[in-house]
Design a protein around this motif. Structure first.
Motif, PDB file in Angstrom:
ATOM      1  N   LYS A   1      42.032 -61.384 -12.102  1.00 59.94           N
ATOM      2  CA  LYS A   1      40.554 -61.577 -11.879  1.00 59.94           C
ATOM      3  C   LYS A   1      39.788 -60.522 -12.746  1.00 59.94           C
ATOM      4  O   LYS A   1      38.848 -59.746 -12.518  1.00 59.94           O
ATOM      5  CB  LYS A   1      40.206 -61.542 -10.473  1.00 59.94           C
ATOM      6  N   MET A   2      40.292 -60.523 -14.133  1.00 59.55           N
ATOM      7  CA  MET A   2      39.800 -59.470 -15.187  1.00 59.55           C
ATOM      8  C   MET A   2      39.760 -57.908 -14.627  1.00 59.55           C
ATOM      9  O   MET A   2      38.618 -57.343 -15.009  1.00 59.55           O
ATOM     10  CB  MET A   2      38.378 -59.778 -15.422  1.00 59.55           C
ATOM     11  N   ASN A   3      40.666 -57.648 -13.637  1.00 56.94           N
ATOM     12  CA  ASN A   3      40.342 -56.098 -13.200  1.00 56.94           C
ATOM     13  C   ASN A   3      41.615 -55.269 -14.276  1.00 56.94           C
ATOM     14  O   ASN A   3      42.648 -55.576 -14.130  1.00 56.94           O
ATOM     15  CB  ASN A   3      40.852 -56.125 -11.867  1.00 56.94           C
ATOM     16  N   TYR A   4      40.991 -54.201 -14.716  1.00 53.51           N
ATOM     17  CA  TYR A   4      41.867 -53.287 -15.573  1.00 53.51           C
ATOM     18  C   TYR A   4      42.827 -52.613 -14.862  1.00 53.51           C
ATOM     19  O   TYR A   4      43.962 -52.653 -15.320  1.00 53.51           O
ATOM     20  CB  TYR A   4      40.773 -52.447 -16.599  1.00 53.51           C
ATOM     21  N   SER A   5      42.512 -52.024 -13.985  1.00 53.83           N
ATOM     22  CA  SER A   5      43.408 -51.249 -13.150  1.00 53.83           C
ATOM     23  C   SER A   5      44.780 -52.113 -12.434  1.00 53.83           C
ATOM     24  O   SER A   5      45.781 -51.668 -12.502  1.00 53.83           O
ATOM     25  CB  SER A   5      42.546 -50.548 -11.900  1.00 53.83           C
TER      26      SER A   5
ATOM     27  N   LEU B   1      50.024 -59.371 -26.355  1.00 53.74           N
ATOM     28  CA  LEU B   1      48.597 -59.632 -26.383  1.00 53.74           C
ATOM     29  C   LEU B   1      48.597 -60.787 -25.305  1.00 53.74           C
ATOM     30  O   LEU B   1      47.696 -60.755 -24.463  1.00 53.74           O
ATOM     31  CB  LEU B   1      47.874 -59.863 -27.340  1.00 53.74           C
ATOM     32  N   ILE B   2      49.265 -62.006 -25.495  1.00 52.40           N
ATOM     33  CA  ILE B   2      49.286 -62.934 -24.791  1.00 52.40           C
ATOM     34  C   ILE B   2      49.737 -62.661 -23.049  1.00 52.40           C
ATOM     35  O   ILE B   2      49.129 -63.228 -22.241  1.00 52.40           O
ATOM     36  CB  ILE B   2      50.059 -64.260 -25.232  1.00 52.40           C
ATOM     37  N   GLU B   3      50.831 -61.865 -23.259  1.00 56.42           N
ATOM     38  CA  GLU B   3      50.935 -61.670 -21.716  1.00 56.42           C
ATOM     39  C   GLU B   3      49.977 -60.753 -21.065  1.00 56.42           C
ATOM     40  O   GLU B   3      49.969 -60.983 -19.977  1.00 56.42           O
ATOM     41  CB  GLU B   3      52.381 -60.796 -22.023  1.00 56.42           C
ATOM     42  N   THR B   4      49.491 -59.746 -21.761  1.00 57.30           N
ATOM     43  CA  THR B   4      48.380 -58.956 -21.173  1.00 57.30           C
ATOM     44  C   THR B   4      47.465 -60.020 -20.763  1.00 57.30           C
ATOM     45  O   THR B   4      46.579 -59.734 -19.825  1.00 57.30           O
ATOM     46  CB  THR B   4      48.089 -57.868 -22.270  1.00 57.30           C
ATOM     47  N   LEU B   5      46.860 -61.047 -21.563  1.00 56.35           N
ATOM     48  CA  LEU B   5      45.920 -61.784 -21.348  1.00 56.35           C
ATOM     49  C   LEU B   5      46.252 -62.612 -19.986  1.00 56.35           C
ATOM     50  O   LEU B   5      45.105 -62.735 -19.003  1.00 56.35           O
ATOM     51  CB  LEU B   5      45.488 -62.709 -22.684  1.00 56.35           C
ATOM     52  N   LYS B   6      47.223 -62.896 -19.973  1.00 59.34           N
ATOM     53  CA  LYS B   6      47.876 -63.968 -18.837  1.00 59.34           C
ATOM     54  C   LYS B   6      47.613 -63.118 -17.648  1.00 59.34           C
ATOM     55  O   LYS B   6      46.746 -63.627 -16.661  1.00 59.34           O
ATOM     56  CB  LYS B   6      49.181 -64.397 -18.870  1.00 59.34           C
ATOM     57  N   VAL B   7      47.987 -61.773 -17.416  1.00 61.19           N
ATOM     58  CA  VAL B   7      48.203 -60.965 -16.288  1.00 61.19           C
ATOM     59  C   VAL B   7      46.612 -60.474 -16.039  1.00 61.19           C
ATOM     60  O   VAL B   7      46.297 -60.408 -14.953  1.00 61.19           O
ATOM     61  CB  VAL B   7      48.995 -59.788 -16.429  1.00 61.19           C
ATOM     62  N   TYR B   8      45.785 -60.264 -17.087  1.00 68.07           N
ATOM     63  CA  TYR B   8      44.525 -59.957 -16.918  1.00 68.07           C
ATOM     64  C   TYR B   8      43.566 -61.135 -16.140  1.00 68.07           C
ATOM     65  O   TYR B   8      42.726 -60.587 -15.311  1.00 68.07           O
ATOM     66  CB  TYR B   8      43.832 -59.543 -18.200  1.00 68.07           C
ATOM     67  N   LEU B   9      43.905 -62.368 -16.680  1.00 68.08           N
ATOM     68  CA  LEU B   9      43.089 -63.352 -16.035  1.00 68.08           C
ATOM     69  C   LEU B   9      43.587 -63.434 -14.461  1.00 68.08           C
ATOM     70  O   LEU B   9      42.949 -63.986 -13.649  1.00 68.08           O
ATOM     71  CB  LEU B   9      43.276 -64.529 -16.929  1.00 68.08           C
ATOM     72  N   GLU B  10      44.931 -63.321 -14.396  1.00 65.79           N
ATOM     73  CA  GLU B  10      45.711 -63.582 -12.842  1.00 65.79           C
ATOM     74  C   GLU B  10      44.704 -62.546 -12.091  1.00 65.79           C
ATOM     75  O   GLU B  10      44.977 -62.758 -10.911  1.00 65.79           O
ATOM     76  CB  GLU B  10      47.255 -63.507 -12.994  1.00 65.79           C
TER      77      GLU B  10
ATOM     78  N   ASN C   1      44.107 -47.523 -20.225  1.00 69.18           N
ATOM     79  CA  ASN C   1      43.423 -47.375 -21.684  1.00 69.18           C
ATOM     80  C   ASN C   1      44.010 -48.526 -22.609  1.00 69.18           C
ATOM     81  O   ASN C   1      43.389 -48.990 -23.697  1.00 69.18           O
ATOM     82  CB  ASN C   1      43.408 -46.213 -22.153  1.00 69.18           C
ATOM     83  N   THR C   2      45.542 -48.707 -22.257  1.00 71.85           N
ATOM     84  CA  THR C   2      46.030 -49.626 -23.143  1.00 71.85           C
ATOM     85  C   THR C   2      45.710 -51.090 -23.128  1.00 71.85           C
ATOM     86  O   THR C   2      45.506 -51.813 -23.739  1.00 71.85           O
ATOM     87  CB  THR C   2      47.516 -49.527 -22.891  1.00 71.85           C
ATOM     88  N   VAL C   3      45.341 -51.236 -21.620  1.00 71.89           N
ATOM     89  CA  VAL C   3      45.105 -52.667 -21.367  1.00 71.89           C
ATOM     90  C   VAL C   3      43.630 -52.961 -21.811  1.00 71.89           C
ATOM     91  O   VAL C   3      43.147 -53.902 -22.459  1.00 71.89           O
ATOM     92  CB  VAL C   3      44.813 -52.858 -19.718  1.00 71.89           C
ATOM     93  N   ARG C   4      42.754 -51.723 -21.660  1.00 72.72           N
ATOM     94  CA  ARG C   4      41.301 -52.113 -22.561  1.00 72.72           C
ATOM     95  C   ARG C   4      41.610 -52.262 -23.949  1.00 72.72           C
ATOM     96  O   ARG C   4      40.819 -52.926 -24.326  1.00 72.72           O
ATOM     97  CB  ARG C   4      40.713 -50.696 -22.030  1.00 72.72           C
TER      98      ARG C   4
ATOM     99  N   MET D   1      33.788 -71.075 -16.834  1.00 75.22           N
ATOM    100  CA  MET D   1      34.475 -72.271 -17.366  1.00 75.22           C
ATOM    101  C   MET D   1      35.482 -71.710 -18.497  1.00 75.22           C
ATOM    102  O   MET D   1      36.608 -72.527 -18.696  1.00 75.22           O
ATOM    103  CB  MET D   1      33.357 -73.166 -17.737  1.00 75.22           C
ATOM    104  N   ASN D   2      35.201 -70.991 -19.310  1.00 74.89           N
ATOM    105  CA  ASN D   2      35.793 -70.572 -20.607  1.00 74.89           C
ATOM    106  C   ASN D   2      37.254 -70.209 -20.058  1.00 74.89           C
ATOM    107  O   ASN D   2      38.389 -70.136 -20.477  1.00 74.89           O
ATOM    108  CB  ASN D   2      35.346 -69.738 -21.415  1.00 74.89           C
ATOM    109  N   ARG D   3      37.128 -69.172 -19.001  1.00 74.97           N
ATOM    110  CA  ARG D   3      38.400 -68.299 -18.243  1.00 74.97           C
ATOM    111  C   ARG D   3      39.098 -69.446 -17.779  1.00 74.97           C
ATOM    112  O   ARG D   3      40.411 -69.303 -17.704  1.00 74.97           O
ATOM    113  CB  ARG D   3      37.659 -67.595 -17.156  1.00 74.97           C
ATOM    114  N   LEU D   4      38.658 -70.500 -17.178  1.00 79.40           N
ATOM    115  CA  LEU D   4      39.525 -71.598 -16.662  1.00 79.40           C
ATOM    116  C   LEU D   4      40.215 -72.432 -17.720  1.00 79.40           C
ATOM    117  O   LEU D   4      41.409 -72.712 -17.634  1.00 79.40           O
ATOM    118  CB  LEU D   4      38.587 -72.739 -15.638  1.00 79.40           C
ATOM    119  N   LYS D   5      39.593 -72.694 -18.598  1.00 80.88           N
ATOM    120  CA  LYS D   5      40.263 -73.548 -19.780  1.00 80.88           C
ATOM    121  C   LYS D   5      41.167 -72.676 -20.495  1.00 80.88           C
ATOM    122  O   LYS D   5      42.427 -73.048 -20.746  1.00 80.88           O
ATOM    123  CB  LYS D   5      39.102 -73.840 -20.686  1.00 80.88           C
ATOM    124  N   LEU D   6      40.857 -71.321 -20.494  1.00 79.54           N
ATOM    125  CA  LEU D   6      41.925 -70.564 -21.224  1.00 79.54           C
ATOM    126  C   LEU D   6      43.163 -70.412 -20.284  1.00 79.54           C
ATOM    127  O   LEU D   6      44.248 -70.453 -20.733  1.00 79.54           O
ATOM    128  CB  LEU D   6      41.424 -69.111 -21.357  1.00 79.54           C
TER     129      LEU D   6
END
Length: 540
Positions: free
Chosen positions: A491-495, A480-489, A506-509, A527-532
């Protein structure tokens, strides 16, 4: 580089030697001495000698003198000296005329001097002339601050040698793997010879020892494409018991004459002395420079006036701007301080052209002070430093096992007064840069951006990360942490995230939904995204 008849006669020892014929050839060069006291002795002269005789052979063989002056070997000598007061009282006019015709000086030698005295005095004159020709000044340890000064000295010696001997020369510095040439002629004459073949031939050659003490060797290579054997002379330059460089003179298909070998020896001795003085100067400079840097970094030296005085004594140009690079070794089992010699050799072979000065700060870190080259843009300066640092890193890691090197550079050029501030910037660059860019081993202060101002205290990370504590403390949530990091990198684009992680979208979602359920954090808030993102960087 030999001695002319004129120069010989000007010396005090030869003041009573009188020219009786061939005055027009008084500037012919002497390259050796031959004694003619046997009827066929002239057959073994090779040209450019000062041929001396008591006259006895001509008295015993009256027609010999007339026969000798008709030979080609006679025309190739530089001059001839006879003791006319001994066996041959006069020289016939027709022989005098031949000496005049070919401008070969004929000299009356006084009775007193022995052949050995004449030879010794000529050798002394040649040696003194060589020494005068090669006066290039001494190295002042205080003024020696970089290898550019060494290069100027080496180039001056080599160019003078070629000018005097008409044979090109090279010095190959082993530590920097750098050749110095007297002129482009050396490269032209190398043809198919590889540089290493000059001292460690991989081709079939013969060896002739010219001077055992100096280990001066003439190598000759026989090949059908040369009318005469291709040859060169090599001398190793040693300091202590280590070979530091090789001095090479290419003769190609000619040979250096006897007296020119004096010039060769003088040039070699100058280069040998130069290397010894450089090592002494470097040793003095290294100790003083290291003390200078550590005192500034520790804060015990902060007075500008004292800094200027110490810098001048160490050969630092106070009018220049400098870059500061901090190098750290990260593995506990290795200690850089034990490998000072290897570090110096790596500097010479990778960043010597940048005139870098090195100082150890502690067992596993050292700083490099590099003058900014104002002739090129700052961007080129920085690119050159990075390239050189990478070469340096490879050389060090090839010499020292179990080592992990990282560089931090304060990439703004500034004066020596800013050394401490730039050192602190370098430390911060490594500290924060390794968090933000864990795969990078060369980090610029400017790349940190606002993160350069962060003062991260490990004992406070727990407080700051309380909102995502449940996510980071559970080992089962690693995916989950690895997915969150890449998701933020991404720009919150699932594809894009799915593509990056080789997952179905769908796994990412599903994972992002699970993350939102676990943490008390609204990641839709910028701002939350930046802190995260920062927290995730820090927590890794």
């Amino acid at each position: 580089m030999g001695l002319t008849i004129r120069e010989m006669l000007k010396a005090e020892f030869f003041k009573d030697f009188k020219v009786i014929a061939g005055q027009g050839g008084i500037d012919k060069q002497i390259q050796g001495i031959a004694i003619l006291d046997a009827p066929d002795g002239y057959k073994w002269t090779k040209g450019r000698e000062f041929v001396i005789s008591s006259g006895y052979v001509f008295q015993q063989h009256p027609r010999l003198f007339g026969e000798y002056i008709k030979t080609n070997t006679f025309r190739e000598i530089s001059g001839m000296g006879i003791k006319l007061d001994r066996y041959l009282k006069t020289v016939p006019d027709h022989i005098i005329s031949i000496f005049n015709e070919h401008n070969i000086p004929l000299i009356n030698i006084p009775m007193a001097p022995s052949w050995m005295e004449i030879m010794n005095q000529l050798n002394v004159l040649v040696m003194n002339k060589n020494i005068r020709q090669f006066r290039i000044g001494n190295i002042n340890p205080k003024s020696f601050s970089n290898l550019t000064y060494q290069s100027r000295k080496i180039n001056k010696i080599l160019s003078q040698m070629e000018r005097e001997m008409n044979f090109p020369a090279m010095l190959y510095d082993l530590s920097s793997e750098k050749p110095y040439y007297s002129s482009p002629t050396f490269l032209e004459l190398m043809e198919d010879i590889q540089i290493g073949d000059f001292w460690n031939p991989t081709i079939e050659v013969t060896k002739e020892i010219l001077c055992d003490n100096l280990r001066m060797i003439r190598y000759r290579f026989y090949d059908d494409k040369y009318d005469k054997p291709y040859s060169w002379i090599t001398v190793p330059i040693t300091v202590g018991d280590k070979i530091k460089a090789y001095f090479v003179v290419v003769e190609a298909t000619g040979l250096i004459d006897y007296f020119d070998q004096f010039a060769l020896r003088i040039g070699f001795l100058l280069l040998q002395s130069l290397y010894e003085q450089i090592l002494v100067a470097q040793s003095i400079g290294d100790i003083g420079f290291e003390k200078f840097i550590t005192e500034i970094v520790s804060g015990s030296l902060s007075d500008d006036e004292t800094i200027v005085k110490r810098a001048i004594d160490l050969g630092l140009d106070i009018n220049l701007n400098y870059y500061l690079i901090l190098m750290k070794q990260e593995k506990e089992e290795a200690h850089l301080v034990s490998y000072k010699d290897e570090l110096k050799e790596a500097i010479n072979s990778s960043i010597s052209h940048m005139e870098a000065r090195m100082a150890m700060i502690d067992d596993n870190s050292c700083v490099f002070l590099l003058p900014a080259d104002n002739r090129i843009p700052e961007k080129e300066n920085l690119e050159l430093m990075k390239k050189s640092a990478n070469i340096f890193k490879k050389r060090i890691e090839s010499k020292i096992e179990n080592i992990n090197i990282v560089f931090g550079i304060s990439d703004n050029e500034s004066t020596i007064y800013e050394i401490k501030r730039n050192y602190m910037r370098c430390e911060q660059t490594i500290k924060i840069g390794q968090i933000l860019y864990p795969d990078e081993d060369y980090l610029n202060y400017s790349d940190l951006g606002v993160f350069a101002w962060m003062d991260i205290k490990e004992d406070e990370l727990e407080i700051m990360s309380k909102d995502i504590k449940i996510l980071i403390e559970n080992p089962d949530h690693k995916e989950l942490i690895e997915t969150l990091k890449v998701y933020l990198e991404c720009k919150m684009n699932y594809s894009l995230t799915a593509k990056q992680l080789f997952l179905h979208i769908n796994t990412v979602r599903k994972r992002i939904e699970e993350i939102n359920d676990l943490i008390n954090f609204d990641i839709e808030d910028p701002m939350n995204r930046l802190k995260l993102e920062v927290l995730l960087k820090l927590m890794q």
